[in-house]
Design a protein around this motif. Sequence first.
Motif, PDB file in Angstrom:
ATOM      1  N   GLN A  61      37.803   6.682  14.441  1.00 14.81           N
ATOM      2  CA  GLN A  61      37.613   6.473  15.877  1.00 14.81           C
ATOM      3  C   GLN A  61      37.601   7.810  16.612  1.00 14.81           C
ATOM      4  O   GLN A  61      36.783   8.043  17.496  1.00 14.81           O
ATOM      5  N   GLU A  91      34.251   9.533  15.986  1.00 22.03           N
ATOM      6  CA  GLU A  91      33.158   8.893  16.737  1.00 22.03           C
ATOM      7  C   GLU A  91      33.242   9.250  18.212  1.00 22.03           C
ATOM      8  O   GLU A  91      32.229   9.511  18.863  1.00 22.03           O
ATOM      9  N   ALA A  92      34.454   9.253  18.741  1.00 22.43           N
ATOM     10  CA  ALA A  92      34.618   9.596  20.153  1.00 22.43           C
ATOM     11  C   ALA A  92      34.139  11.020  20.412  1.00 22.43           C
ATOM     12  O   ALA A  92      33.416  11.283  21.378  1.00 22.43           O
ATOM     13  N   GLY A  93      34.516  11.916  19.513  1.00 23.99           N
ATOM     14  CA  GLY A  93      34.109  13.306  19.699  1.00 23.99           C
ATOM     15  C   GLY A  93      32.598  13.464  19.666  1.00 23.99           C
ATOM     16  O   GLY A  93      32.003  14.155  20.496  1.00 23.99           O
ATOM     17  N   LEU A 144      30.263  11.135  20.213  1.00 20.78           N
ATOM     18  CA  LEU A 144      29.640  10.524  21.397  1.00 20.78           C
ATOM     19  C   LEU A 144      29.834  11.416  22.614  1.00 20.78           C
ATOM     20  O   LEU A 144      28.927  11.597  23.432  1.00 20.78           O
ATOM     21  N   GLY A 145      31.035  11.984  22.717  1.00 17.24           N
ATOM     22  CA  GLY A 145      31.284  12.882  23.833  1.00 17.24           C
ATOM     23  C   GLY A 145      30.321  14.048  23.839  1.00 17.24           C
ATOM     24  O   GLY A 145      29.786  14.434  24.889  1.00 17.24           O
ATOM     25  N   VAL A 173      32.906   7.655  26.975  1.00 16.97           N
ATOM     26  CA  VAL A 173      33.365   7.671  25.584  1.00 16.97           C
ATOM     27  C   VAL A 173      34.535   6.706  25.407  1.00 16.97           C
ATOM     28  O   VAL A 173      34.603   5.960  24.421  1.00 16.97           O
ATOM     29  N   LYS A 229      34.348   3.640  22.799  1.00 17.93           N
ATOM     30  CA  LYS A 229      34.977   3.813  21.490  1.00 17.93           C
ATOM     31  C   LYS A 229      36.423   3.356  21.406  1.00 17.93           C
ATOM     32  O   LYS A 229      36.964   3.274  20.315  1.00 17.93           O
TER      33      LYS A 229
END
Lengths: 222, 560
Positions: free
Chosen positions: A20, A23-25, A27-28, B191, B195
């Motif tokens: 997670q 993925e957050a990184g 997408l960011g 984000v 997420k």
Amino acid sequence: MSDHAHSTTGLVHHFDDIEQQHEAGTLGMWAFLITEVLFFGGLFGAYAVYRSAYPEAFMRASSHLDVDLGGVNTIVLICSSLTMALSVYAAQKGSKRGIIMGLLGTMFFGAIFLGVKVIEYKDKWDHHLVPGDNFIFEGNPGGPEQLYFALYFAMTGVHAFHMIVGMVIICWMIKKAHRGDFTPGHHPLVENFGLYWHFVDIVWIFLFPLLYLIGAHSGSHT
Amino acid sequence: MSSTLHTPAQHASATKGAKERDTYLTADYGWKSWLFTVDHKRIAVLYLISIMVFFLIGGTFALLMRAELMTAKGDLFEAETYNKLFTMHGVVMIFFFLIPSIPAVLGNFLVPIMIGTKDLAFPKINLLSWYIYLVGGGATLYVAITGGLDTGWTFYAPYSSTYANTNVAAAAIAVFITGFSSILTGLNFIVTIHKMRAPGMTWFRMPLFLWAQYATSLIMILGTPVLAITVMLLALERTFHIGIFDPALGGDPVLFQHLFWFYSHPAVYIMILPGMGVISEIVACFSRKRMFGYHFIAFSSLAIAIFGFVVWGHHMFVSGQSAYAGFVFSFLTMLVAIPSAVKVFNWIATLYKGQVSLETPMLYALGFIGLFTIGGVTGLFLAVMGLDRHVHDTYFVVAHFHYVMVGGMVMAFMGGMHFWWSKMFGRKYPEAMGQFAAVVIFVGFNFTFFPQFILGYMGMPRRYHQYNDEFTALNVLSSAGATILGTGFLMTIVYFLWSLKWGQKAPQNQWDAKGLEWEKAQSPPPTFNFEDGERIVVTEDAYAYTYEESHTGSGHEVKK
Ligand SMILES: [Cu+2]
């Protein structure tokens, strides 16, 4: 402000798991790059407006750029993208040495690019082609040619600024890589910085033809 | 229900009574624990304090303007001073109050709790955004002190780039800097919502507040960079005279307007969409019903965000834009009314046969619905090119956007602050005072701004410190209304501050409301929002209020 970072996995406290967090990184970073597209988009929009308003002036002005230096810089940047990609690859393979070599290579090509840029800027300065009150274009002050150079400096300047920021981040990453912070399963910084660096390169891929090549067929460049 | 948090902070407060529960407010003490916090709730409080400072500054400018406009003659301020007043009022209120108000305060506080997680995706970036905001705000105050700014908040070239004698470049840099705080907030929300939703929190179980925040965040990351590059070019033009907006050198001042409004029209939706999200929460809670048309409201937020990017030309009907472009922009602008009206009708349908109660948040929500509708419908008048030629740059426009911005966003912000006050600080505000102040604000607002519709229609232009005698009566009315409005806001600030110390202690769920922030998080929540170790799993849709099921709508009291 402590990091709450778990030293072995790199998991930060507020994420459930490392996946997670990655993925957050990612997408960011993509969202940030979209912001960057719009940021440059304003400049490209202004360029489109003025080039369609003054096509001849833009060609005349463009012929004062050095296509050879611009071309060399294009190749240099593509090389830097290659070394960056190699660095990411090394990170996936877990080669600390590979990461550092790739980053150093990226740094090296980035420095060449900026060095060439300085030479070009200096040349424009010497020929009074920097917009402002001292601007003289083929003996005349001001005019639409100045708009071209205003956009040239704004666009390449903002681009160069992004390169400088990138190189500062590379220094920091080299330090982290040296410390062994990146593991094959956890090197989001390398991946995301790679995205950033490629984006900056792609901007140049657009800038080069739009700024350097529109006057080339007039044959008057040095 | 006491929880033990395994944070470094815990040791600092270990000496406290064993029964006392640690909240995010008491988890740590000292200024460092605030200025270096990465807790989204603390950052929300930091934002709340700073935007209130700017609100008071911007409000003071407004009251000074209304004082000048009490009389037809320009007797209180010089024309130049008046120009600076309305410019600083606009810049401060828009960039430093309205844009960050709901996203950076309520959004920061609520987004992670509402989706059932511990924090935003990038806590340090969140803190960074607050510091950037402070730097931008500081730069603006520096401009205000060192001669002010007189271009209007719109910075129109070539006045701003060539002729103005005020500190335009510094102001442009201040706006440039502040933009990045808004970009970072938007990035974080996007984000986080993508997420970090708790298991079971599907997109269509999210409270509509989150849909609104999401749509707002999209505008923030797509629009703000264009504003940044625009003001950067303006600062370059101003400093080095590069000609980019100077017609004498082939530049085009209208290009500035295009670039500026490409951001600044969508920015209007940055300022209203989060408010709409708040209203959805309040209306559902105080009708005790499921939201009528949940999906329509959710998608209308996205539709507004998207449409918002293709209507900027309605600001240039009289700027020499081609009539065909004007026609297209006029048509597209009217389209925005559709998703906006979808929301209004769905709120009203939610109220219908609901168990409506009129606590303070609901008063603000109802005020919002009425005032936003007036503001929106007058926006349609302005979208019509023929009518716009008549009322362009008059007080009609001023009244229109204040109905949307103050009647809409500020009402929603006030409603949201009252709704979630006990959640944020653990104490109740005095309800009767709240209701009274809400009525005062509503009355004051209408006295202030309704006369301006008439003034504008009669032809009074905006941005002048003097006017013809026949406009006096309505202007006096408007200024009188402004004092009522200002009093209402001051009352609210005073009883909010009072309640921090002396307010009644609030239970976890003051309103018997649905939503994770009420059902799962204490008031105020602990540092990681939920009880230690508790993994939030969502099993029901948003707004699972049971009034309809238990009651078929004949209207008498039902046990909650
Ligand atoms: Cu607009």
